[in-house]
Design an enzyme around this catalytic site. Structure first.
Site, mmCIF file in Angstrom:
data_model
loop_
_atom_site.group_PDB
_atom_site.id
_atom_site.type_symbol
_atom_site.label_atom_id
_atom_site.label_comp_id
_atom_site.label_asym_id
_atom_site.label_seq_id
_atom_site.Cartn_x
_atom_site.Cartn_y
_atom_site.Cartn_z
ATOM 1 N N HIS A 1 31.749 11.121 -13.564
ATOM 2 C CA HIS A 1 33.202 11.169 -13.759
ATOM 3 C C HIS A 1 33.698 12.605 -13.994
ATOM 4 O O HIS A 1 34.648 12.836 -14.744
ATOM 5 C CB HIS A 1 33.635 10.295 -14.946
ATOM 6 C CG HIS A 1 33.366 8.835 -14.762
ATOM 7 N ND1 HIS A 1 32.192 8.240 -15.190
ATOM 8 C CD2 HIS A 1 34.109 7.855 -14.195
ATOM 9 C CE1 HIS A 1 32.229 6.943 -14.910
ATOM 10 N NE2 HIS A 1 33.385 6.679 -14.284
ATOM 11 N N TYR B 1 36.916 1.739 -12.015
ATOM 12 C CA TYR B 1 38.184 1.271 -12.570
ATOM 13 C C TYR B 1 39.394 1.890 -11.892
ATOM 14 O O TYR B 1 40.526 1.486 -12.156
ATOM 15 C CB TYR B 1 38.226 1.509 -14.083
ATOM 16 C CG TYR B 1 38.405 0.221 -14.864
ATOM 17 C CD1 TYR B 1 39.176 -0.828 -14.373
ATOM 18 C CD2 TYR B 1 37.809 0.045 -16.100
ATOM 19 C CE1 TYR B 1 39.337 -1.997 -15.072
ATOM 20 C CE2 TYR B 1 37.952 -1.125 -16.816
ATOM 21 C CZ TYR B 1 38.723 -2.144 -16.290
ATOM 22 O OH TYR B 1 38.874 -3.322 -16.992
ATOM 23 N N SER C 1 30.301 2.673 -12.075
ATOM 24 C CA SER C 1 31.111 2.668 -13.285
ATOM 25 C C SER C 1 31.492 1.232 -13.678
ATOM 26 O O SER C 1 30.629 0.437 -14.039
ATOM 27 C CB SER C 1 32.333 3.562 -13.072
ATOM 28 O OG SER C 1 32.996 3.815 -14.287
ATOM 29 N N ASP D 1 29.089 12.744 -19.438
ATOM 30 C CA ASP D 1 30.095 11.856 -18.846
ATOM 31 C C ASP D 1 31.161 11.557 -19.892
ATOM 32 O O ASP D 1 30.877 10.942 -20.914
ATOM 33 C CB ASP D 1 29.451 10.552 -18.360
ATOM 34 C CG ASP D 1 30.372 9.751 -17.446
ATOM 35 O OD1 ASP D 1 31.583 9.715 -17.711
ATOM 36 O OD2 ASP D 1 29.864 9.168 -16.469
#
Length: 321
Positions: free
Chosen positions: A297, A101, A185, A267
């Site tokens: 992340h 993202y 992701s 995460d």
């Protein structure tokens, strides 16, 4: 190797799940019409003439010919990205690579593949596919047209993936049946749905995929895109039912090709039980491997070593056979 214990988050990014519990996660059942919904969208994507335009990129690399690329997706959306072609050897495989993202500012030149045409599309509304009508901010992008399943942005992004496969197949007709997909992701969640309904894709690699097991995704604290959907749901409770159509774990039960998943035990952006739900759902695939990361992340000790091991698995998965 061990999961991080020192972090700045107000919640536990393991969510209290041990490895045995994560491996036991299963996807929710599909809503009525799930397959028909996606099959109709796939047919629409196949009908698109993408009209790709290639130009020499300002980016250069000693191992790759770098091209800027633009093509039309469903709804007339203009999709931008990059196409890498090997400077030596012959193109024998194709690969579409999705992004997280955060978008993408350049192609990944270190991707461990050879004799491969690699297409890096930017999904609609993001990076090179930005447009005035869609916010590129994850908080708002994930909400775009969320009240209409036929127009919801996630569905359009899945269609962008399918049209990207069409672009590669059109530019290199000899790649039929030898096109893979890799996504992380956001691109991992989109990829699980895209792979499930596109028989042109012969193998896939999904890293910390999101949008899996929507009931869980909507219930756990997060710093990721799920936070905005959770906030929206407070005033629009009906969205929970609509989102069942976009559950990447439900879609993954339809995957039959060779797959490599990389899922994390810790995460803060994509809850581990949601990631494992996607990976576990595809256990019926022809060859299925799940690589467990200590964290996603989030930087952690030993990350470089784990990523190196994963890179070798990726090289093996996408090797030219």
């Amino acid at each position: 190797m061990s999961i991080p214990t020192d972090h700045p988050f107000a919640f536990d990014p393991t969510y209290g799940y041990g490895l045995a519990e994560l491996r036991a996660m299963r996807p929710p059942p599909p809503p009525p019409g799930f397959d028909a919904f996606w099959q109709a969208r796939y047919a629409r994507a196949l009908a698109v003439d993408p009209q790709p335009v290639l130009t020499t990129s300002a980016s250069t690399h000693p191992d790759w010919q770098v091209h800027d690329i633009a093509f039309r997706s469903t709804g007339g959306f203009l999709i931008g990205g990059w196409l890498l072609l090997p400077r030596s050897g012959v193109v024998k495989r194709g690969l579409v690579v999705g992004h997280g993202y955060g978008g993408r500012e350049q192609p990944d030149f270190d991707i461990p593949v050879e004799d491969t045409a690699v297409l890096f599309p930017c999904f609609r509304g993001i990076s090179r596919s930005a447009c005035a009508a869609i916010s590129s901010e994850p908080y708002w992008h994930v909400l775009h047209d969320i009240d209409d399943p036929d127009r919801y942005i996630l569905g359009g992004c899945v269609e962008d993936l399918w049209v990207a496969v069409s672009v590669l197949a059109g530019l290199h007709p000899g790649l039929d049946g030898r096109i893979g997909y890799s996504g992380i992701s956001f691109g991992g969640g989109i990829g699980a749905i895209g792979i499930a309904f596109d028989r042109r894709i012969d193998c896939g690699h999904l890293v910390v995929p999101t949008f899996g097991n929507m009931p869980v995704w909507l219930s756990l604290p997060t710093v990721g895109s799920g936070a905005s959907v959770q906030a929206y749901r407070k005033t629009h409770p009906e969205v929970r039912e609509m989102l069942r159509l976009f559950d990447s774990a439900t879609a993954a039960t339809r995957i039959e090709i060779q797959m490599l998943f990389a899922v994390a035990r810790f995460d803060p952006a994509v809850a581990p039980p949601c990631q494992f739900s996607v990976a576990n759902a595809a256990s019926g695939a022809r060859h299925h491997e799940t690589f467990t990361l200590d964290a996603g992340h989030f930087d952690y000790p030993g990350m470089t070593e784990q990523q190196a091991l994963l890179s070798e698995r990726v090289r093996h998965l996408f090797r030219v056979r």
